[in-house]
Write a protein that holds these residues in place. Structure first.
Motif, short mmCIF file in Angstrom:
data_model
loop_
_atom_site.label_atom_id
_atom_site.label_comp_id
_atom_site.label_asym_id
_atom_site.label_seq_id
_atom_site.Cartn_x
_atom_site.Cartn_y
_atom_site.Cartn_z
N TYR A 206 -0.36 58.53 -18.42
CA TYR A 206 -1.16 58.32 -17.22
C TYR A 206 -0.52 59.05 -15.99
O TYR A 206 -1.22 59.22 -15.20
CB TYR A 206 -1.00 56.68 -16.65
N LEU B 30 -8.59 52.14 -12.59
CA LEU B 30 -8.88 52.57 -14.20
C LEU B 30 -7.58 52.85 -14.87
O LEU B 30 -7.23 52.39 -15.96
CB LEU B 30 -9.46 53.89 -14.35
N ARG C 109 -11.85 58.29 -16.75
CA ARG C 109 -12.10 57.16 -17.74
C ARG C 109 -12.15 57.60 -19.09
O ARG C 109 -11.32 57.23 -20.10
CB ARG C 109 -13.26 56.63 -17.46
N LEU C 110 -12.70 58.79 -19.46
CA LEU C 110 -12.68 59.40 -20.77
C LEU C 110 -11.18 59.81 -21.35
O LEU C 110 -10.81 59.56 -22.46
CB LEU C 110 -13.60 60.82 -20.91
N THR D 174 -15.51 59.51 -13.80
CA THR D 174 -15.78 59.35 -15.35
C THR D 174 -15.01 60.14 -16.28
O THR D 174 -14.64 59.66 -17.20
CB THR D 174 -17.35 59.84 -15.43
N ILE E 111 -8.40 58.47 -20.20
CA ILE E 111 -7.57 57.19 -20.26
C ILE E 111 -7.81 56.67 -21.93
O ILE E 111 -7.06 56.32 -22.42
CB ILE E 111 -8.05 56.21 -19.25
N GLU E 112 -9.34 56.73 -22.11
CA GLU E 112 -9.79 56.27 -23.40
C GLU E 112 -9.10 56.85 -24.70
O GLU E 112 -8.87 56.36 -25.59
CB GLU E 112 -11.14 56.29 -23.58
N ALA E 113 -8.93 58.11 -24.36
CA ALA E 113 -8.38 58.82 -25.48
C ALA E 113 -6.77 59.14 -25.54
O ALA E 113 -6.02 59.76 -26.32
CB ALA E 113 -8.95 60.60 -25.42
#
Ligand code: KG4
Ligand code: ZN
Length: 344
Positions: free
Chosen positions: A242, A184, A231-232, A228, A234-236
């Motif tokens: 990172y 991810l 992932r949230l 999960t 990373i999206e924000a």
């Protein structure tokens, strides 16, 4: 009984490995002092990297190509001939079916041709016993935390071959969680070590991630939810965040393992904890478990860095322990008045 020379093969996943280990018959108890005559590992990682994971068919083919070459290299390293080998050992599972078949077929055919026994070894028993190869202080019974790409288990190791499962993952293994999270974050396969290196540059306290299953009683784990959450995040966030995400993820995983190990130490009263499998190379895990052991007046042991990943030396060493146990049993005269066939 004279010294035994064991030739071992490992081919369960994406490492092809051959080792030669000679037992030292002067040693009386576990861990058996022995001599490492050869230890060669061929990593197939570059072959699978472009696919982002292990391709089973490619792994099996690469094992077939490499096994004869590695065998020659191991014999040269050990300065012995095939005729000097007394026992062949090989990983019989768990792992990828095709990959396992190549090593097992090669090992068994060789043993048959040489007229010597072939011992089937459990891959995770190899990992579990690997810290004993260099640490003679470890004493039965002890705890084992097995953390690899396919397994996350806490075991009570009562004796050689007597392994009681205390807890395990209900979904992803720790290594798998590292690998999926690394993917991810855009890191190359296998992501565990790369994620750990990125985490070293980040702030582990920046994001507050859950410590799964720690509120509940028991020693089971669950790591799929963490992925999960990442992932949230990373999206924000931006790519510049990172390292903090990686550090926060690693902190959550290490903390969770730490809490469960503390519980296992408490519930069993055992002193020694052995950590093994690919993830036992993780620097943060090593550091924090060592601090915790010191605080609780317990002991924690890790394999030598080279032995954390898949290798054949651990398979040879497990075979040596099994042989020694069989020899010791030969001196006793066990009979059973009642013996249920179904318990065999
Ligand atoms: O034991 P192993 O070599 O193969 C299996 O039997 O699965 O374990 C491989 C796993 C991979 O998931 C890899 O990403 C992980 O161990 N790993 C690490 C580190 N080095 C390897 N995970 C976290 N931190 C590391 N430094
Ligand atoms: Zn492994």
């Amino acid at each position: 009984m004279s010294a035994t020379t064991i030739l071992a093969f490992e081919s369960s996943c994406d490492e092809t490995a051959v080792a030669i280990y000679r037992t030292d018959d002067t040693a009386e108890a576990l861990p058996q002092r022995g001599r490492i005559l050869a230890d060669v590992v061929y990593s197939q990682i570059p072959l699978h990297q472009i696919y982002g994971g292990v391709v089973p068919e490619l792994a099996a083919r690469a094992h077939i190509q490499r096994l004869p070459l590695l065998l020659q290299e191991a014999l040269q390293q050990a300065h012995i001939q095939l005729a000097d080998v007394n026992v062949v050992a090989y990983t019989a599972g768990p792992g990828l079916q095709g990959a396992l078949m190549t090593g097992a077929a090669y090992a068994r055919s060789l043993a048959y041709a040489l007229g010597i026994p072939a011992l089937a070894i459990h891959h995770m028993e190899g990992h579990l016993l690997s810290p004993l190869l260099h640490s003679e202080a470890i004493q039965f019974p002890f705890l084992a935390l097995l953390v690899s790409g396919g397994h996350t288990q806490l075991m009570a190791v009562e004796a050689l071959g007597r392994y009681r499962l205390l807890g395990q993952t209900l979904d992803d293994a720790v290594g798998e969680a590292f690998d999926k999270t690394a993917k991810l974050l855009g890191l190359p396969y296998p992501g565990g070590a790369a994620l750990s290196a990125l985490a070293a540059q980040g702030n582990p306290k920046r994001f507050d991630l859950p410590r799964p299953m720690t509120q509940r009683q028991g020693l089971d784990f669950s790591f799929s939810g963490l992925k999960t959450q990442v992932r949230l995040l990373i999206e924000a966030h931006q790519e510049s965040d990172y390292a903090d995400i990686a550090a926060s993820f690693q902190a959550a995983v290490v903390d969770t393992l730490l809490i469960k190990c503390r519980r296992a130490w408490k519930s069993t009263g055992y002193r020694d904890l052995v950590v093994a499998g690919g993830v036992s190379a993780n620097h943060a895990l090593r550091q924090q478990l060592q601090q915790e052991a010191l605080r609780l007046r317990k002991k924690v042991y890790f394999p030598e860095p080279k032995l954390c990943g898949d290798n054949a030396l651990m398979i040879a060493f497990a075979a040596a322990q099994r042989l020694q146990q069989a020899q010791q049993q030969d001196l006793t005269i066990p009979v059973r008045a009642r013996w249920d066939l179904a318990t065999l």
